[in-house]
Design a protein around this motif. Structure first.
Motif, PDB file in Angstrom:
ATOM      1  N   VAL A  33       0.862  -1.179   0.000  1.00 20.33           N
ATOM      2  CA  VAL A  33       0.000   0.000   0.000  1.00 20.33           C
ATOM      3  C   VAL A  33       0.900   1.231   0.000  1.00 20.33           C
ATOM      4  N   ILE A  34       0.571   2.160  -0.882  1.00 22.84           N
ATOM      5  CA  ILE A  34       1.490   3.224  -1.266  1.00 22.84           C
ATOM      6  C   ILE A  34       0.962   4.591  -0.859  1.00 22.84           C
ATOM      7  N   ALA A  35       1.682   5.281   0.005  1.00 20.59           N
ATOM      8  CA  ALA A  35       1.301   6.659   0.349  1.00 20.59           C
ATOM      9  C   ALA A  35       1.714   7.614  -0.763  1.00 20.59           C
ATOM     10  N   THR A  36       0.932   8.662  -0.912  1.00 21.53           N
ATOM     11  CA  THR A  36       1.409   9.824  -1.671  1.00 21.53           C
ATOM     12  C   THR A  36       1.903  10.838  -0.632  1.00 21.53           C
ATOM     13  N   GLY A  37       1.703  12.122  -0.853  1.00 26.38           N
ATOM     14  CA  GLY A  37       2.281  13.125   0.059  1.00 26.38           C
ATOM     15  C   GLY A  37       3.718  13.386  -0.371  1.00 26.38           C
ATOM     16  N   ASP A  38       4.326  14.412   0.227  1.00 23.39           N
ATOM     17  CA  ASP A  38       5.663  14.821  -0.216  1.00 23.39           C
ATOM     18  C   ASP A  38       6.761  13.856   0.224  1.00 23.39           C
ATOM     19  N   THR A  39       6.648  13.332   1.434  1.00 21.33           N
ATOM     20  CA  THR A  39       7.800  12.638   2.017  1.00 21.33           C
ATOM     21  C   THR A  39       8.298  11.439   1.201  1.00 21.33           C
ATOM     22  N   PRO A  40       7.425  10.546   0.731  1.00 18.46           N
ATOM     23  CA  PRO A  40       7.980   9.372   0.034  1.00 18.46           C
ATOM     24  C   PRO A  40       8.406   9.630  -1.415  1.00 18.46           C
ATOM     25  N   MET A  41       8.253  10.859  -1.909  1.00 18.57           N
ATOM     26  CA  MET A  41       8.551  11.096  -3.332  1.00 18.57           C
ATOM     27  C   MET A  41      10.014  10.800  -3.682  1.00 18.57           C
ATOM     28  N   GLY A  42      10.921  11.141  -2.767  1.00 14.89           N
ATOM     29  CA  GLY A  42      12.338  10.852  -3.021  1.00 14.89           C
ATOM     30  C   GLY A  42      12.601   9.353  -3.084  1.00 14.89           C
ATOM     31  N   ILE A  43      11.889   8.603  -2.260  1.00 14.36           N
ATOM     32  CA  ILE A  43      12.024   7.138  -2.290  1.00 14.36           C
ATOM     33  C   ILE A  43      11.579   6.613  -3.653  1.00 14.36           C
ATOM     34  N   TYR A  44      10.436   7.131  -4.120  1.00  8.79           N
ATOM     35  CA  TYR A  44       9.912   6.639  -5.392  1.00  8.79           C
ATOM     36  C   TYR A  44      10.847   7.029  -6.549  1.00  8.79           C
ATOM     37  N   GLU A  45      11.451   8.215  -6.443  1.00  2.99           N
ATOM     38  CA  GLU A  45      12.422   8.612  -7.486  1.00  2.99           C
ATOM     39  C   GLU A  45      13.622   7.674  -7.487  1.00  2.99           C
ATOM     40  N   GLN A  46      14.094   7.336  -6.295  1.00  2.00           N
ATOM     41  CA  GLN A  46      15.205   6.373  -6.181  1.00  2.00           C
ATOM     42  C   GLN A  46      14.823   5.035  -6.821  1.00  2.00           C
ATOM     43  N   LEU A  47      13.617   4.567  -6.500  1.00  2.00           N
ATOM     44  CA  LEU A  47      13.187   3.275  -7.053  1.00  2.00           C
ATOM     45  C   LEU A  47      13.060   3.349  -8.570  1.00  2.00           C
ATOM     46  N   ALA A  48      12.538   4.480  -9.054  1.00  2.00           N
ATOM     47  CA  ALA A  48      12.386   4.638 -10.506  1.00  2.00           C
ATOM     48  C   ALA A  48      13.748   4.578 -11.188  1.00  2.00           C
ATOM     49  N   ALA A  49      14.750   5.228 -10.569  1.00  2.00           N
ATOM     50  CA  ALA A  49      16.096   5.220 -11.157  1.00  2.00           C
ATOM     51  C   ALA A  49      16.653   3.793 -11.146  1.00  2.00           C
ATOM     52  N   ARG A  50      16.428   3.084 -10.052  1.00  2.00           N
ATOM     53  CA  ARG A  50      16.929   1.701  -9.989  1.00  2.00           C
ATOM     54  C   ARG A  50      16.200   0.819 -11.002  1.00  2.00           C
ATOM     55  N   ASN A  51      14.905   1.088 -11.195  1.00  2.00           N
ATOM     56  CA  ASN A  51      14.126   0.340 -12.176  1.00  2.00           C
ATOM     57  C   ASN A  51      14.664   0.600 -13.583  1.00  2.00           C
ATOM     58  N   ALA A  52      14.968   1.866 -13.867  1.00  2.00           N
ATOM     59  CA  ALA A  52      15.480   2.227 -15.203  1.00  2.00           C
ATOM     60  C   ALA A  52      16.830   1.559 -15.464  1.00  2.00           C
ATOM     61  N   ARG A  53      17.615   1.387 -14.399  1.00  2.00           N
ATOM     62  CA  ARG A  53      18.929   0.726 -14.564  1.00  2.00           C
ATOM     63  C   ARG A  53      18.811  -0.796 -14.579  1.00  2.00           C
ATOM     64  N   GLY A  54      17.600  -1.301 -14.284  1.00  2.00           N
ATOM     65  CA  GLY A  54      17.413  -2.759 -14.236  1.00  2.00           C
ATOM     66  C   GLY A  54      17.821  -3.364 -12.906  1.00  2.00           C
ATOM     67  N   ASP A  55      18.047  -2.526 -11.879  1.00  2.00           N
ATOM     68  CA  ASP A  55      18.452  -3.050 -10.567  1.00  2.00           C
ATOM     69  C   ASP A  55      17.261  -3.519  -9.733  1.00  2.00           C
ATOM     70  N   VAL A  56      16.089  -3.020 -10.052  1.00  2.00           N
ATOM     71  CA  VAL A  56      14.871  -3.389  -9.318  1.00  2.00           C
ATOM     72  C   VAL A  56      13.801  -3.705 -10.348  1.00  2.00           C
ATOM     73  N   ASP A  57      13.013  -4.723 -10.092  1.00  2.00           N
ATOM     74  CA  ASP A  57      11.859  -4.980 -10.946  1.00  2.00           C
ATOM     75  C   ASP A  57      10.615  -5.010 -10.064  1.00  2.00           C
ATOM     76  N   ALA A  58       9.884  -3.889 -10.082  1.00  2.00           N
ATOM     77  CA  ALA A  58       8.693  -3.776  -9.230  1.00  2.00           C
ATOM     78  C   ALA A  58       7.422  -4.073 -10.027  1.00  2.00           C
ATOM     79  N   SER A  59       7.581  -4.498 -11.274  1.00  2.00           N
ATOM     80  CA  SER A  59       6.418  -4.565 -12.164  1.00  2.00           C
ATOM     81  C   SER A  59       5.409  -5.634 -11.766  1.00  2.00           C
TER      82      SER A  59
END
Ligand code: F6R
Length: 242
Positions: A33-59
């Motif tokens: 379950v995923i919160a919005t709000g300002d605080t977790p946005m940096g976490i999601y950006e980190q995950l997106a970058a790792r996803n783009a590099r192929g280091d994480v697969d959250a799909s």
């Protein structure tokens, strides 16, 4: 409850992404379950970058919406679903079929909440709840007073929440007065809870969350009694290190 204090927002974002990535690594089909709000946005950006590099697969995760304003359709940029879509679902390539939404239409809200609860039960509860900390101790939109048995339901927003959402909406008068939230019962039962907190303005409510009386007046205080809780805070928010 485990409190982790790191230097700053950047470090919260990296450490939070590590927690989520490790859960997904162990169980690619995790129900989160995923919160919005300002605080977790940096976490999601980190995950997106790792996803783009192929280091994480959250799909393959099953992503559950945490809360929504009533009367704001998903196509509206200001809906919390829209925010979750832009910040989390799209950057992590999570298909629509893997997303469980909350209702936004008042006429369908009761039925929609019941369907949401059934979907959570069908997967055996949340593997992970990613939560921010409201200025009044709300978790999701479980506004005070909310006890540990509070269900997934329609809620009236408190003045404090209306004020804190005013910038996002362009003024307190246009903030919707009602919302739908995943219940405290479902959130507190998550196998892992990641509460992310940043900034000096959260110091007092974080102190009450960690050490204050456990009371419906501070819904986040029930985290003291839940299992598997990680509180990830930066120095500015941390009452002990502040
Ligand atoms: C958002 C949500 C809220 C926020 C909380 C903290 O989906 O459920 O409970 O997590 O209001 O918001 P920020 O992170 O903006 O301080």
């Amino acid at each position: 409850m485990k409190l982790i204090v790191v230097d700053d927002y950047e470090a919260v974002s990296r450490a939070g992404a590590d927690v989520i990535a490790s859960i997904i690594g162990r169980k690619p089909h995790s129900a989160i379950v995923i919160a919005t709000g300002d605080t977790p946005m940096g976490i999601y950006e980190q995950l997106a970058a790792r996803n783009a590099r192929g280091d994480v697969d959250a799909s393959r995760i099953l992503a559950f919406q945490l809360d929504e304003y009533l009367g704001v359709p998903p196509g509206d940029r200001r809906s919390l679903y829209g925010w979750m879509e832009r910040s989390f679902l799209a950057p992590l390539d999570i298909p629509d079929a893997n997303v469980v939404r909350l209702p936004w239409d008042e006429g369908l809200a009761e039925e929609g909440c019941a369907a949401y609860v059934r979907a959570v039960e069908a997967v055996g509860g949340f593997d992970l709840a990613v939560l921010g900390l409201g200025p009044n101790g709300h978790l999701g939109f479980n506004e005070p007073p909310s006890g540990p048995g509070s269900r997934t339901r329609l809620v009236d927003l408190t003045n404090e929440s209306i004020e804190s959402n005013a910038d996002y909406w362009g003024g307190p008068d246009v903030v919707p007065r009602r919302a739908v939230t995943a219940g405290m019962d479902l959130l507190l039962a998550a196998r892992q809870i990641l509460l992310v907190v940043s900034g000096e303005h959260k110091q007092d409510i974080l102190r009450r969350t960690l050490d204050g009386p456990v009371t419906p007046d501070v819904p986040s205080s029930y985290l003291q009694q839940a299992g598997g809780v990680i509180v990830l805070a930066d120095r500015a928010a941390s009452p002990s290190v502040g």
